[in-house]
Design an enzyme around this catalytic site. Structure first.
Site, PDB file in Angstrom:
ATOM      1  N   ASP A 139     -13.065   5.294   1.918  1.00 26.69           N
ATOM      2  CA  ASP A 139     -11.622   5.354   2.195  1.00 26.69           C
ATOM      3  C   ASP A 139     -11.169   6.798   2.341  1.00 26.69           C
ATOM      4  O   ASP A 139     -11.073   7.532   1.360  1.00 26.69           O
ATOM      5  CB  ASP A 139     -10.859   4.662   1.053  1.00 26.69           C
ATOM      6  CG  ASP A 139      -9.336   4.732   1.251  1.00 26.69           C
ATOM      7  OD1 ASP A 139      -8.859   5.436   2.174  1.00 26.69           O
ATOM      8  OD2 ASP A 139      -8.616   4.086   0.469  1.00 26.69           O
ATOM      9  N   LYS A 177       2.849  11.444  -3.200  1.00 24.92           N
ATOM     10  CA  LYS A 177       1.882  10.752  -4.039  1.00 24.92           C
ATOM     11  C   LYS A 177       0.951  11.730  -4.763  1.00 24.92           C
ATOM     12  O   LYS A 177       0.483  11.455  -5.860  1.00 24.92           O
ATOM     13  CB  LYS A 177       1.068   9.799  -3.163  1.00 24.92           C
ATOM     14  CG  LYS A 177       0.136   8.869  -3.896  1.00 24.92           C
ATOM     15  CD  LYS A 177      -0.400   7.851  -2.910  1.00 24.92           C
ATOM     16  CE  LYS A 177      -1.519   7.023  -3.480  1.00 24.92           C
ATOM     17  NZ  LYS A 177      -2.009   6.076  -2.460  1.00 24.92           N
ATOM     18  N   GLU A 234      -7.220   0.722  -4.578  1.00 20.29           N
ATOM     19  CA  GLU A 234      -7.244   0.535  -3.132  1.00 20.29           C
ATOM     20  C   GLU A 234      -8.565  -0.040  -2.606  1.00 20.29           C
ATOM     21  O   GLU A 234      -8.535  -0.975  -1.798  1.00 20.29           O
ATOM     22  CB  GLU A 234      -6.888   1.858  -2.442  1.00 20.29           C
ATOM     23  CG  GLU A 234      -5.400   2.160  -2.609  1.00 20.29           C
ATOM     24  CD  GLU A 234      -5.046   3.625  -2.444  1.00 20.29           C
ATOM     25  OE1 GLU A 234      -5.911   4.400  -2.001  1.00 20.29           O
ATOM     26  OE2 GLU A 234      -3.900   3.989  -2.754  1.00 20.29           O
ATOM     27  N   ASP A 294       0.883  -1.164   0.000  1.00 16.87           N
ATOM     28  CA  ASP A 294       0.000   0.000   0.000  1.00 16.87           C
ATOM     29  C   ASP A 294       0.918   1.211   0.000  1.00 16.87           C
ATOM     30  O   ASP A 294       1.516   1.542   1.016  1.00 16.87           O
ATOM     31  CB  ASP A 294      -0.891  -0.040   1.245  1.00 16.87           C
ATOM     32  CG  ASP A 294      -1.725   1.238   1.420  1.00 16.87           C
ATOM     33  OD1 ASP A 294      -1.658   2.126   0.534  1.00 16.87           O
ATOM     34  OD2 ASP A 294      -2.431   1.336   2.433  1.00 16.87           O
TER      35      ASP A 294
END
Ligand code: ADP
Ligand code: MG
Length: 628
Positions: free
Chosen positions: A213, A91, A191, A28
């Site tokens: 999420d 990211k 994800e 992850d």
């Protein structure tokens, strides 16, 4: 996204995956935190460091002189003191162009470097120009090393997760980062898909599930439908620039406003760290205090959970609205859901849980640690892929793919949420008599106009025989492979003239750049994991003693002889092991010194606060005198 069972008759599972010489892991690669996990016989497990910590902060420090960057917890600590040399939340920059970064929410983006070529954004860290791909590669390399240390074998393959919202450029950048880190990316998995796998929803009874999420930097909400082992995503939504970081910003801004005065960029970073700590503590406590020791002033702030909730309510509200929109688009009512899965560290915030429960009319599933659930699912997928299992997962195209047509309009060729791999063709024709070439422009996005979508690639199909307008037949084919990477080809039917491009996103690394980086990585053969961890422990210890020396010089008078003695003793103990080879001893001694110095830190804080308050009194008095 859609998960399908695909039976591949030719493939038989390897008898014992754990006997293989090398291992494949699930990663992850988060905005805030990254994790690595491995699954053996369908049981996934997070790979932890010696202290039992699974999370590796996605933070990379490039210290002066040290050519090997520092990753994780230590880098995160350096962030407060030397923000210019530390990269966090990289990211958000993956696959982004230099010109795009300004629009990326938050006024705290790294110092960027614009080479004027219009390529991918680069960071300028103390004069060193570094691409987000390289920063991510450092994080991946560190995860790989952690896994190798725990497993005792080479780890060379990984399933890496990405937000469902990642576009082609961001996915390619992630894949490039894996390559640089010496990992073959077996698959990039969304994800929410990975989280669903971790909960075993692919094996559960039929039903509809929502995955909510909320991490540090991204928000994704997905609606999954499960039927006879086939897992389909009915809809996705969210916000690629919304997460716990924004909670930190809201709280930090509040604190800085309360405090007043000028704010340096260094102050903002420190305020953010203080805000994050306060936020996390407010998950379990009703009231916390945050100390801001910035510039020449220290201030103490009391924050209640209610006040914090008021600050973040609009942000949480945005996530709830996005979730509601996904349900609405899919024409699903909350009552029809079988469950709601919570993913991401920010779902620990009580207000988030309450609002999610309220929207969906039920308590969400949170049995698996929301920080770890994605990595666990990725590990399961890595095992499935390496064992040649007959069950594979498929994702979908996250954004529609299309072509520019006359008038700057977009003709969609592959719609969003189409399962991949997929290949679709569309016929076009010439619009001018005698036209011998056709410009082809592939774009990604949901909007009608080309300029509102993302440009993916341009190429020209030349050599069309001259014909009257509308007579040529040009078939343009879009092919998306299992990783979501696109190839576009065009073929003129009469002559068979062909042109094709493998879409290299405009903001990706060029082949030359990539080759150069791989070469550099190969030449400066990296030190092994033990050396690296040892170096990190030493850096941390050195910083600790330097900071302490500074503090003692300034405020050493606050300490009694006994207190000073305890600190000196702990410091000497650390000095004694610092240059040695025993990492555990360094870590233990550093922690002991930190503990010994904590009361001192509190005394200093109190003194600074008193000084600050005294300053306020005096200046108020002065203004009153002047007024009178
Ligand atoms: P990402 O997927 O973006 O890497 P994570 O899932 O690791 O992020 O979530 C990180 C976010 O979760 C950070 O903003 C962090 O502050 C927040 N977080 C972690 N623990 C808590 C907590 N106990 N209470 C509130 N927020 C938390
Ligand atoms: Mg995450």
């Amino acid at each position: 996204m859609i998960l399908l069972d695909i039976h591949e008759p030719g493939q038989t599972p390897l008898p014992h995956a754990e006997d293989a010489a090398t291992a494949a892991v699930g990663i992850d690669l988060g905005t805030t935190n990254s994790l690595v996990a491995i699954a053996v016989d369908g049981r996934p497990e997070i790979l932890r460091d010696a202290l039992g910590d699974g999370l590796v902060p996605s933070v990379v420090a490039y210290l002066e002189g040290d050519d090997e960057p520092i990753v994780g917890r230590v880098a995160k600590r350096i962030l407060e003191d030397e923000p210019d040399r530390v990269v966090a939340s990289v990211k958000r920059l993956m696959g982004r162009g230099a010109g795009e970064v300004a629009t990326l929410g938050g006024h705290l983006a790294q110092k960027t470097h614009d080479d004027g070529q219009g390529g991918m954004v680069k960071l300028d860290i103390g004069g060193r120009i570094i691409s987000p791909v390289e920063v991510s590669a450092e994080i991946l390399r560190s995860l790989k090393q952690r896994a190798e240390m725990v497993l005792g074998k080479t780890v060379d393959r990984a399933v890496i997760t990405v937000p469902a919202y990642f576009d082609d450029a961001a996915r390619t950048a992630t894949r490039d980062a894996a390559r640089l880190a010496g990992l073959e990316a077996l698959r990039l998995v969304n994800e929410p898909t990975a989280a669903a796998l971790a909960y075993g929803l692919d094996r559960a009874a039929e039903g509809l599930y929502a995955v909510y999420d909320l991490g540090g930097g991204t928000f994704d909400v997905s609606l999954l439908k499960l039927e006879k082992g086939v897992f389909q995503v009915l809809g996705t939504g969210g916000d690629a620039a919304l997460g716990g970081d924004d909670f930190d910003h809201a709280l930090a801004e509040h604190l800085l406003k309360q405090r007043g005065g000028d704010i340096a960029s260094q102050d903002v970073k420190r305020a953010l760290s203080a805000a994050r700590r306060a936020k996390e503590a407010l998950t379990d406590e009703d009231t916390v205090t945050a100390d801001l020791d910035l510039g020449d002033r220290a201030t103490r702030h009391e924050i209640t959970r209610a006040a914090f909730e008021a600050l973040i309510a609009p942000l949480v509200g945005r996530t709830i609205e996005a979730a509601r929109a996904v349900l609405h688009d899919a024409q699903v009512s909350p009552a029809e859901l079988s469950g709601v899965v919570l993913v991401g560290g920010s779902t620990r915030v009580p207000l988030v849980r309450r609002e999610v429960a309220r929207l969906f009319g039920r308590d969400p599933l949170a049995d698996i640690d929301p920080d770890e659930v994605v990595a666990l699912g990725a590990a399961l997928q890595a095992e499935a892929l390496t064992r040649g299992s007959d069950t594979l997962l498929l994702d979908v195209v996250p954004l529609s793919l299309g072509l520019e047509t006359m008038g700057g309009l977009v003709e969609k060729v592959i719609g969003r949420n189409t399962p991949i791999p997929v290949s679709r063709a569309q016929d076009f024709t010439t619009y001018q008599d005698g036209q011998t070439a056709m410009a082809i422009h592939a774009v990604q996005g949901e909007r009608e106009m080309v300029e509102q979508n993302r440009s993916l690639a341009r190429f020209v199909l030349a050599g069309i025989p001259p014909m009257v307008a509308g007579a040529a037949r040009i078939r343009v084919t879009f092919t998306v492979d299992a990783d979501g990477l696109l190839t576009v080809s065009a073929r003129e039917a009469l002559t068979g003239t062909e042109a094709r491009v493998e879409v290299k996103p405009s903001y990706g690394l060029s082949e030359d750049e990539m080759a150069g980086m791989l070469q550099a990585a190969f030449e400066n053969a990296r030190s092994d994991v033990t050396t690296r961890l040892l170096a990190e422990a030493r850096v941390d210890a050195r910083r600790m003693t330097l900071a302490l020396d500074g503090a003692l010089a300034a405020d050493g008078d606050l300490l009694s002889q006994d207190e000073r003695g305890a600190i000196d003793e702990a410091r000497a103990a650390l000095e004694a092991v610092m240059a040695g080879e025993d990492r555990d001893a360094i870590l233990t001694a550093t922690e002991a010194l930190e503990a010994a110095a904590r009361p001192f830190a509190e005394l200093r804080m109190d003194r600074n606060i008193r000084k600050a308050l005294a300053g306020v009194e005096v200046s108020r008095l002065e203004s009153r005198l002047q007024a009178g």
